[in-house]
Design a protein around this motif. Sequence first.
Motif: not given
Length: 116
Positions: A97-98, A103-105, A111-114
Amino acid sequence: MSQTYTHVQRVRVLYKLILRLHRGLPDELQVIGTNYARDEFKRHKKCAPQEAVIFMNEWTNYAISLAKQLGMKGDTANIGSGLSSDFLESLSDEQVVQLYELMKASTAPPSETCDK
């Protein structure tokens, strides 16, 4: 004269080394990698001695691998390596899961990660 470090000192040296290595990554990967490392080091602060040995070995291997990859004339296009099926099979459900969350991140738009 040789210098002997305590466990805490070795952890700090490794942690600081990893953060310095992350400065060589592209901005998006630097944010993800630094946040991940920070969380993992905090999470393992009070782990069992046997777990601490494994933790330190794995993060040391990561630092060595990343240093080699970044040492290739600053080429960040080939950072990372694939995971073998044997390795994936050895992971616990929590680790899978981690890994999936990581991987998703790492594949999300910047714009979604920073948080800039």
